[in-house]
Structure formats: C-alpha cells, structure tokens
Write a protein that holds these residues in place. Structure first.
Motif, PDB file in Angstrom:
ATOM      1  N   GLY A 162       0.785  -1.224   0.000  1.00 55.68           N
ATOM      2  CA  GLY A 162       0.000   0.000   0.000  1.00 55.68           C
ATOM      3  C   GLY A 162       0.818   1.275   0.000  1.00 55.68           C
ATOM      4  N   LEU A 163       2.109   1.195  -0.368  1.00 58.48           N
ATOM      5  CA  LEU A 163       2.901   2.424  -0.464  1.00 58.48           C
ATOM      6  C   LEU A 163       2.383   3.318  -1.583  1.00 58.48           C
ATOM      7  N   GLY A 198      -2.306  -1.006  -8.212  1.00 53.04           N
ATOM      8  CA  GLY A 198      -3.301  -1.872  -7.602  1.00 53.04           C
ATOM      9  C   GLY A 198      -2.829  -2.371  -6.256  1.00 53.04           C
ATOM     10  N   PRO A 199      -3.599  -3.250  -5.617  1.00 53.66           N
ATOM     11  CA  PRO A 199      -3.187  -3.801  -4.330  1.00 53.66           C
ATOM     12  C   PRO A 199      -1.966  -4.697  -4.509  1.00 53.66           C
ATOM     13  N   GLY A 200      -1.120  -4.700  -3.514  1.00 53.94           N
ATOM     14  CA  GLY A 200       0.052  -5.569  -3.588  1.00 53.94           C
ATOM     15  C   GLY A 200       1.292  -4.871  -3.078  1.00 53.94           C
ATOM     16  N   LEU A 255       7.384 -14.795  -8.715  1.00 52.85           N
ATOM     17  CA  LEU A 255       6.751 -13.627  -9.329  1.00 52.85           C
ATOM     18  C   LEU A 255       5.348 -13.944  -9.822  1.00 52.85           C
ATOM     19  N   ARG A 256       5.103 -15.174 -10.203  1.00 54.18           N
ATOM     20  CA  ARG A 256       3.786 -15.544 -10.722  1.00 54.18           C
ATOM     21  C   ARG A 256       2.740 -15.696  -9.627  1.00 54.18           C
ATOM     22  N   ARG A 257       3.156 -15.666  -8.377  1.00 58.31           N
ATOM     23  CA  ARG A 257       2.163 -15.757  -7.305  1.00 58.31           C
ATOM     24  C   ARG A 257       2.123 -14.518  -6.408  1.00 58.31           C
ATOM     25  N   LEU A 258       3.056 -13.588  -6.597  1.00 59.68           N
ATOM     26  CA  LEU A 258       3.091 -12.394  -5.753  1.00 59.68           C
ATOM     27  C   LEU A 258       2.246 -11.272  -6.352  1.00 59.68           C
ATOM     28  N   PRO A 259       1.407 -10.603  -5.555  1.00 66.21           N
ATOM     29  CA  PRO A 259       0.705  -9.404  -6.055  1.00 66.21           C
ATOM     30  C   PRO A 259       1.653  -8.207  -6.037  1.00 66.21           C
ATOM     31  N   ILE A 260       1.821  -7.564  -7.192  1.00 62.29           N
ATOM     32  CA  ILE A 260       2.769  -6.451  -7.327  1.00 62.29           C
ATOM     33  C   ILE A 260       1.988  -5.217  -7.741  1.00 62.29           C
ATOM     34  N   GLY A 290       2.895  -6.762 -13.149  1.00 60.99           N
ATOM     35  CA  GLY A 290       2.034  -5.624 -12.845  1.00 60.99           C
ATOM     36  C   GLY A 290       0.783  -6.085 -12.145  1.00 60.99           C
ATOM     37  N   PRO A 291      -0.014  -5.147 -11.625  1.00 64.10           N
ATOM     38  CA  PRO A 291      -1.211  -5.516 -10.874  1.00 64.10           C
ATOM     39  C   PRO A 291      -2.327  -6.072 -11.738  1.00 64.10           C
ATOM     40  N   ASP A 292      -2.199  -5.879 -13.057  1.00 63.46           N
ATOM     41  CA  ASP A 292      -3.265  -6.284 -13.975  1.00 63.46           C
ATOM     42  C   ASP A 292      -2.808  -7.349 -14.965  1.00 63.46           C
ATOM     43  N   MET A 293      -1.718  -8.048 -14.653  1.00 65.02           N
ATOM     44  CA  MET A 293      -1.199  -9.040 -15.580  1.00 65.02           C
ATOM     45  C   MET A 293      -0.481 -10.156 -14.843  1.00 65.02           C
TER      46      MET A 293
END
Length: 324
Positions: free
Chosen positions: A84-85, A157-159, A183-188, A208-211
C-alpha cells in the motif's frame, strides 16, 4: 547537467539486530515517511498490511518483526511490508549478458536512498537499498541477481512495492526459475520489468497488478511492456531508443559486458535530466557468480563483494557536462 559531490553510502546491517540497522532506518526515515499513506498509519491499515505480507512472504515474517523492533515510528511495520505504499515511477535501462547483470538507475538523486547495503537476514545479500530494506537491484550468495525498471504503464493496484519483491526474491530464491515462480504468485502494485540472472540463464519478466508475470523476448529492459507506447511518453522517456541502444551493445562481438558498460555510460542510455527524474544516478554491474557488484560513474568505480565489503562513503560527480 552535472551534479557534483553526490554521496553514496555502503553499510553492512548484518542480521538487523543492532544499531547498524537502527542507524540505516533513522538516516532514511524522513524520506521513507513520504511513501506512507494515512491508511498505513492506522491500526487497521497496519493489520491488513501484515496479513498480506504473512500470506505471500511467510519466510520473511520473523525478519519483519525483528526489524520493526528497531523502527518505532507510527506505520513502521506497514512501511516495512511495503504493502500500500504511494506509487512512484522511475526510468532505467538494464541488460543481462554472459552471466552479468548491468543496469542504469535513472531518477532524481535527491529522492534516492543512495545506499549500498549488505545484509544477513535469511542469507547474505548485497544490493542498492530503497525504502529501508527494499532493493532496486542486488545479488545473493546463491549466484542470483535481479534488478528492476518501471514498466511504463501508470497502473496501480493492491500488492507489494517492487523493492520488497526484489528483497524477497534474493532472500528466498536460488535460481531464475525459482524467482519466476515466485513472481507468478506475488501481487505487485505497479508495472515493473525485472531482469534476472543466474549461472545458467538470464531473462526479463514483465509484471504488474493487472497481468500475470510474463517472460519478455530478450533479457533486456527499458520502460515499456506493451506497444505502442503513447507518443508523448515515448518522446519524454525515449524508451524504444534506449532499448535499441542496449540491444545493439549486447550484440557486439568480443567482450559484450564491456560493450554494454560503455553504452550505459554514454548517451542515449546515460541521461542527465535529473530535474525530470530522468537522470542516471548510478550504473551497476553485478557478477553474481563471483558475488560482487561494481558501481560506475563517469571516471569513477566502486566495487563491493561478499568477500570484501567495505562500509563507508563515496562522493562522486554524476551527470554530463553542460555542453552535452
């Protein structure tokens, strides 16, 4: 534009249990506080950030609690989670060639921590620190190196903020495949391009948050993920021009590492637009198999390694003479 006498500090914080870590936090607190949102300072915000962190980075939870003991300010734990930064967007160019990771970090030096940090949280890690224990680039004792650039899309986005993602990868992964799986499981939270290198392979991943994390065609990156890049954005960042320049350098015959380094230290890859947050703050060359990194500026170099890490301050001139 030439900026004289810019300070870079190397610090070994060990396991984060003594005043070396506390000193790092205190030194960076005024700037770090600007990334905290009002929500992060509330008990609900802190609880939510801790829950996200525990769900996705459980290996680092003990370290989180240990480090937070030395950061008593409001919102300290939420800041350490980097959930949330406030978003920020920098430029940068990077490439992997012959087992070496090379990168330019382009931003405003006044807005950077300018810290080279060696740590022993879960394992030995050396990298360029940002927002306390976050990293802009780094390497670990397993021979994995990673660096980031902004992906060019202004999505949020959230992450997690990207610097804590790099910290997590280097603390918990031994290889590029392990890092890609993480990276494929972390929300960024923002669009980022991460270039990864180990002893066997190198690649760039768009996140990214949408991909879903996507492997790019080449182990190089500037500041776009998708085409076309908006015309105004291309004119401002010259992301395609810079990508073409680093691609040409990686294709040189002979010593390709030296070819890329020379290209990074001259235009168009080396930039001096600091007032626009598009100036090259440092050039880093990671040799993960040897556990060392060398920072470069025009006419200056500073090497650090796991074998010989020397805390201290290096003062350098950055940028280009006005005639350029």
């Amino acid at each position: 534009m030439l900026i004289k006498d810019v300070g870079f500090t190397a610090v070994d914080v060990g396991a984060g249990t003594d005043d070396r870590w506390a000193g790092l936090v205190q030194d960076g607190q005024p700037r770090a506080a600007t990334w905290i949102t009002p929500q992060m300072r509330t008990s609900d915000g802190e609880r939510a950030a801790k829950n996200v962190f525990a769900a996705h980075m459980p290996e680092l939870v003990p370290v989180l609690h240990q480090l937070s003991a030395g950061t008593p300010e409001p919102g300290a734990i939420a800041l350490l989670t980097q959930v949330g930064l406030r978003p920020w967007f920098a430029a940068c160019t990077q490439a992997a060639v012959d087992g070496v990771l090379l990168r330019n970090y382009d931003y405003d030096p006044a807005r950077c921590d300018r810290k080279v940090v060696r740590s022993d949280f879960l394992r030995p890690v050396i990298g360029t620190g940002e927002v306390q224990w976050g990293l802009l680039d780094g390497t670990n004792d397993a021979g994995l190196a990673v660096s980031l650039t902004f992906g060019g899309r202004f999505v949020h986005g959230p992450g997690f903020a990207a610097p804590i993602v790099l910290r997590y990868l280097l603390e918990t992964c031994d290889s590029v495949p392990q890092a890609v799986a993480a990276l494929r499981r972390l929300p960024i939270a923002t669009a980022q391009n991460l270039t990864l290198v180990d002893g066997d392979q190198a690649l760039t991943v768009h996140v990214g948050p949408d991909m879903t994390a996507t492997v790019a065609p080449e182990p190089i990156a500037a500041n776009h993920q998708l085409d076309p890049v908006p015309r105004g954005q291309e004119a401002f960042t010259r992301t395609h021009e810079r990508l073409a320049a680093v691609r040409a350098a990686t294709g040189a015959t002979g010593d390709r590492v030296s070819s890329v380094l020379r290209a990074l230290l001259r235009q168009p890859l080396y930039q001096a637009r600091y007032a626009e947050c598009l100036g090259t703050v440092y050039t880093a060359v990671y040799r993960p198999a040897e556990g060392r990194v060398t920072y470069h500026w025009p006419g200056e170099a500073w090497e650090q390694s796991f074998a010989t890490f020397e805390p201290g301050v290096r003062r350098v001139d950055i940028g280009l003479p006005d005639r350029c």
